[in-house]
Design a protein around this motif. Structure first.
Motif, PDB file in Angstrom:
ATOM      1  N   ARG A   1       0.833  -1.203   0.000  1.00 18.99           N
ATOM      2  CA  ARG A   1       0.000   0.000   0.000  1.00 18.99           C
ATOM      3  C   ARG A   1       0.868   1.255   0.000  1.00 18.99           C
ATOM      4  O   ARG A   1       0.568   2.242  -0.671  1.00 18.99           O
ATOM      5  N   GLN A   2       1.944   1.218   0.791  1.00 19.21           N
ATOM      6  CA  GLN A   2       2.812   2.393   0.840  1.00 19.21           C
ATOM      7  C   GLN A   2       3.470   2.635  -0.518  1.00 19.21           C
ATOM      8  O   GLN A   2       3.597   3.776  -0.960  1.00 19.21           O
ATOM      9  N   LEU A   3       3.878   1.562  -1.182  1.00 17.11           N
ATOM     10  CA  LEU A   3       4.530   1.693  -2.485  1.00 17.11           C
ATOM     11  C   LEU A   3       3.525   1.982  -3.594  1.00 17.11           C
ATOM     12  O   LEU A   3       3.892   2.463  -4.661  1.00 17.11           O
ATOM     13  N   GLY A   4       2.254   1.660  -3.323  1.00 13.20           N
ATOM     14  CA  GLY A   4       1.232   1.890  -4.338  1.00 13.20           C
ATOM     15  C   GLY A   4       1.304   0.915  -5.491  1.00 13.20           C
ATOM     16  O   GLY A   4       0.977   1.261  -6.633  1.00 13.20           O
TER      17      GLY A   4
ATOM     18  N   GLU B   1      -8.824  -1.082   6.713  1.00 12.76           N
ATOM     19  CA  GLU B   1      -8.285  -1.230   5.358  1.00 12.76           C
ATOM     20  C   GLU B   1      -9.368  -1.242   4.289  1.00 12.76           C
ATOM     21  O   GLU B   1      -9.098  -1.011   3.118  1.00 12.76           O
ATOM     22  N   ALA B   2     -10.615  -1.487   4.666  1.00  8.77           N
ATOM     23  CA  ALA B   2     -11.707  -1.454   3.687  1.00  8.77           C
ATOM     24  C   ALA B   2     -11.789  -0.100   3.003  1.00  8.77           C
ATOM     25  O   ALA B   2     -12.160   0.009   1.828  1.00  8.77           O
ATOM     26  N   ALA B   3     -11.428   0.958   3.724  1.00 10.33           N
ATOM     27  CA  ALA B   3     -11.520   2.308   3.168  1.00 10.33           C
ATOM     28  C   ALA B   3     -10.478   2.571   2.087  1.00 10.33           C
ATOM     29  O   ALA B   3     -10.587   3.542   1.339  1.00 10.33           O
ATOM     30  N   ALA B   4      -9.451   1.714   1.996  1.00 12.95           N
ATOM     31  CA  ALA B   4      -8.400   1.900   0.992  1.00 12.95           C
ATOM     32  C   ALA B   4      -8.725   1.213  -0.329  1.00 12.95           C
ATOM     33  O   ALA B   4      -8.000   1.373  -1.305  1.00 12.95           O
ATOM     34  N   ASP B   5      -9.813   0.454  -0.368  1.00 10.77           N
ATOM     35  CA  ASP B   5     -10.243  -0.237  -1.580  1.00 10.77           C
ATOM     36  C   ASP B   5     -11.231   0.677  -2.305  1.00 10.77           C
ATOM     37  O   ASP B   5     -12.338   0.904  -1.825  1.00 10.77           O
TER      38      ASP B   5
ATOM     39  N   SER C   1     -17.213   9.371   6.204  1.00 10.16           N
ATOM     40  CA  SER C   1     -15.806   9.627   5.907  1.00 10.16           C
ATOM     41  C   SER C   1     -15.068   8.314   5.715  1.00 10.16           C
ATOM     42  O   SER C   1     -15.467   7.277   6.261  1.00 10.16           O
ATOM     43  N   LEU C   2     -13.994   8.382   4.939  1.00 10.86           N
ATOM     44  CA  LEU C   2     -13.161   7.226   4.647  1.00 10.86           C
ATOM     45  C   LEU C   2     -11.717   7.608   4.947  1.00 10.86           C
ATOM     46  O   LEU C   2     -11.224   8.624   4.438  1.00 10.86           O
TER      47      LEU C   2
ATOM     48  N   VAL D   1      -5.259   7.495  -0.966  1.00 10.63           N
ATOM     49  CA  VAL D   1      -6.199   8.614  -0.904  1.00 10.63           C
ATOM     50  C   VAL D   1      -6.705   9.019  -2.281  1.00 10.63           C
ATOM     51  O   VAL D   1      -7.916   9.168  -2.509  1.00 10.63           O
ATOM     52  N   GLN D   2      -5.783   9.195  -3.239  1.00 13.38           N
ATOM     53  CA  GLN D   2      -6.207   9.686  -4.553  1.00 13.38           C
ATOM     54  C   GLN D   2      -7.045   8.661  -5.312  1.00 13.38           C
ATOM     55  O   GLN D   2      -8.025   9.025  -5.967  1.00 13.38           O
ATOM     56  N   SER D   3      -6.689   7.390  -5.234  1.00 10.32           N
ATOM     57  CA  SER D   3      -7.461   6.384  -5.963  1.00 10.32           C
ATOM     58  C   SER D   3      -8.871   6.257  -5.385  1.00 10.32           C
ATOM     59  O   SER D   3      -9.841   6.082  -6.132  1.00 10.32           O
ATOM     60  N   VAL D   4      -8.991   6.368  -4.065  1.00 12.30           N
ATOM     61  CA  VAL D   4     -10.319   6.311  -3.439  1.00 12.30           C
ATOM     62  C   VAL D   4     -11.146   7.533  -3.833  1.00 12.30           C
ATOM     63  O   VAL D   4     -12.299   7.422  -4.251  1.00 12.30           O
ATOM     64  N   GLY D   5     -10.542   8.715  -3.716  1.00 13.30           N
ATOM     65  CA  GLY D   5     -11.264   9.936  -4.064  1.00 13.30           C
ATOM     66  C   GLY D   5     -11.672   9.980  -5.522  1.00 13.30           C
ATOM     67  O   GLY D   5     -12.793  10.405  -5.857  1.00 13.30           O
TER      68      GLY D   5
END
Length: 560
Positions: free
Chosen positions: A201-204, A494-498, A512-513, A520-524
């Protein structure tokens, strides 16, 4: 499970962790060359002190290398490397190895025996301690290589962008990866909260764990990893694979242009926040469009502390995070210690099942003053920075616990809330909301406790998938309780990162997520592509399913 595509390429299935699609050749971690650990006669007594020194020097060298790599890493990667270096010099296993050497065992045999002893112990303890088995074996292999004069095992540096596949990955391997060369991860073991998942996740980069049949895929084979569907396709048609990668790249480019704030295509606001663990992480998250901090994991600041930090020390650390998001929402979680995150100064008891034991808010009872001092420090940090942080307690299970915590927080001018991680709290959300101003759902633990499955267990990774309909049913129940009294309910697990699941959560009514900064950007961006009605339709469809596969398929059909 293994299926076949129309092109008869085997499709291996696992648990999706980080969305995205990548195609490339497989590389596998280098393993320790065969070393006969039982070889060699017992040492003469006169030779044993020198062998102890040789072993100590090897362990110190390994720890030093890990710490050096940590200085060149940041965020979660630096934490993971530092923790592994600390384990490499842990007196317990070092002492066990030294004892074996003093009894006559050559150093290599002593290392193997000592690590086996602690692997067995950690496995029986479960939780984070069981996950550290991988770390211990990695340290064993590195120390053994140093003793034998062999190259240190680890991930090879590929010449072209490649897919790293392994049974499991040690923290020292994943923390040092170059995302330009290792473009995706797939493992046979691991779960959504494993070290591999955290670093991915950190590396994306796309990541799939608990992949059945992955061990049979040889180095050099071409694979297509889909971190959204949770699949690894072996030797796919190159043109089809490239098309899938190009489509994913275009979606990622669109996400990179998203600048917030969080909202659906028709303007329904859903705040997109970041999870952080210290000031450095908060400053990094501030470079993203995150609208604030939805989860400040305070315990991660103190994992290596032998003594409790003073109120002033804590206030300084908390103040860094508040200053990084000046004028914005910051939710501070009080110490979530115990189980997978033991704090030395909290005096955790030995427990047969730590995940069901004294952890989170429960440590306050056995440590009078610990929670009060932390709340004093948060209040002091707020006063110094002019911020108005929200605070929430982890592992709340009863309305009485929520009432007690809220009173303590309000007495310091802080806005109180609680984590919903225990099914009992979800079931009693309406009663809990009589006392607090907000709820935040921790889907990692909520899945663990709902499904009665250790979230660190690779064998049970499919059960702790946040797409489990039973888990989402409890989320829906919690959100309805919040909506009934007009109080916010967020998700910080971690559900909020999907991105796909984030839209479903928005459809359930989550306000809020909060996710890793890299997500952040992929979710938004995904939220911005769909309407609120689509999100609601997807949520309704998902709640009607009976499995994670059905739930994902239902959401994909509606949300794309």
């Amino acid at each position: 499970m293994t299926t076949s595509s129309p092109l008869t390429s085997p499709v291996l299935h696992g648990v999706p962790v980080v969305a995205g699609v990548q195609y490339g050749p497989v590389i596998r971690p280098g393993t320790l060359p065969d070393v006969d650990v039982q070889a060699g006669a017992d040492l003469a007594e006169a030779d044993r002190p020198a062998e102890v020194e040789r072993f100590t020097a090897a362990a110190t060298t390994v720890a030093t290398r890990l710490r050096e790599r940590a200085t060149h890493a940041s965020g979660a990667a630096a934490e993971v490397l530092t923790a592994t270096a600390t384990l490499a010099q842990d007196r317990a296993w070092l002492g066990a190895a030294e004892k074996r050497i003093k009894d006559g065992a050559p150093a290599v045999r002593a290392v193997a025996g000592a690590v086996d002893q602690f692997v067995d112990m950690f496995t029986k303890m479960g939780g984070l301690m069981a996950e550290r088995v991988t770390d211990l074996r990695d340290i064993r292999d590195r120390v053994t290589a140093e003793l034998a004069g062999l190259p240190e095992p680890g991930v090879p540096m590929p010449d072209v962008p490649s897919i790293l596949c392994a049974e499991d990955l040690a923290p020292a391997d994943t923390a040092g990866l170059d995302p330009n060369l290792v473009v995706a991860l797939a493992t046979t073991l691991g779960g959504p909260t494993s070290h591999t998942a955290i670093i991915a996740r950190q590396l994306g980069i796309p990541c799939v764990v608990a992949v059945t049949g992955l061990d049979d895929v040889e180095a050099g084979a071409m694979v297509l990893v889909d971190g959204t569907l949770g699949t690894v396709t072996v030797n796919p048609d190159p043109a089809t694979a490239q098309q899938a990668v190009d489509e994913a790249r275009r979606a990622a480019a669109a996400a990179a242009n998203w600048a917030g704030p969080g909202a659906t295509a028709d303007g329904h606001q859903v705040a997109v926040l970041a999870n952080v663990q210290d000031g450095a992480a908060a400053r990094a998250a501030r470079e993203t469009p995150a609208e604030g901090v939805g989860l400040f994991r305070t315990e991660l600041c103190f994992l290596n502390r032998d003594t409790e930090p003073t109120v002033d020390e804590q206030a300084e650390i908390y103040g860094e995070v508040l200053a990084a998001f000046e004028g914005r929402k910051v939710v501070v979680r009080t110490l979530d210690a115990g189980s997978d995150k033991p704090l030395k100064f909290a005096g955790h008891p030995d427990e047969a099942n730590p995940a069901l034991g004294v952890r989170g808010i429960r440590i306050a009872e056995a440590n009078p003053g610990l929670l009060d001092r932390q709340l004093d420090a948060i209040g002091a940090a707020a006063e110094r920075t002019g911020a108005a942080p929200w605070v929430m307690a982890p592992m709340i299970a009863t309305a009485q616990e929520a009432e007690d915590f809220a009173a303590r927080a309000r007495s310091r001018g802080l806005t109180p809330g609680v984590m919903i991680e225990v099914p009992a709290a979800a079931l009693l959300a309406e009663k809990i909301l009589d006392h607090v101003d907000f709820l935040s759902i921790g889907t990692n633990d909520l899945a663990q406790y709902t499904m009665a499955a250790d979230r660190m267990s690779a064998q049970l990774a499919t059960l702790t998938d946040p797409w489990q309909p039973a888990v989402l049913a409890l989320v829906a129940m919690t959100v309805r309780a919040g909506a009934a009294v007009d109080k916010p309910v967020g998700v910080c697990g971690e559900a909020a990162a999907d991105p796909l699941l984030a839209c479903v959560l928005a459809g359930l009514g989550v306000t809020s997520l909060s996710a890793a900064a890299a997500a952040v950007q992929s979710v938004g961006a995904k939220l911005a592509q769909v309407s609120l009605q689509q999100c609601r339709d997807a949520a309704e469809a998902v709640l009607a399913t009976a499995s994670t596969a059905e739930a994902r398929a239902a959401a994909l059909e509606i949300l794309g």
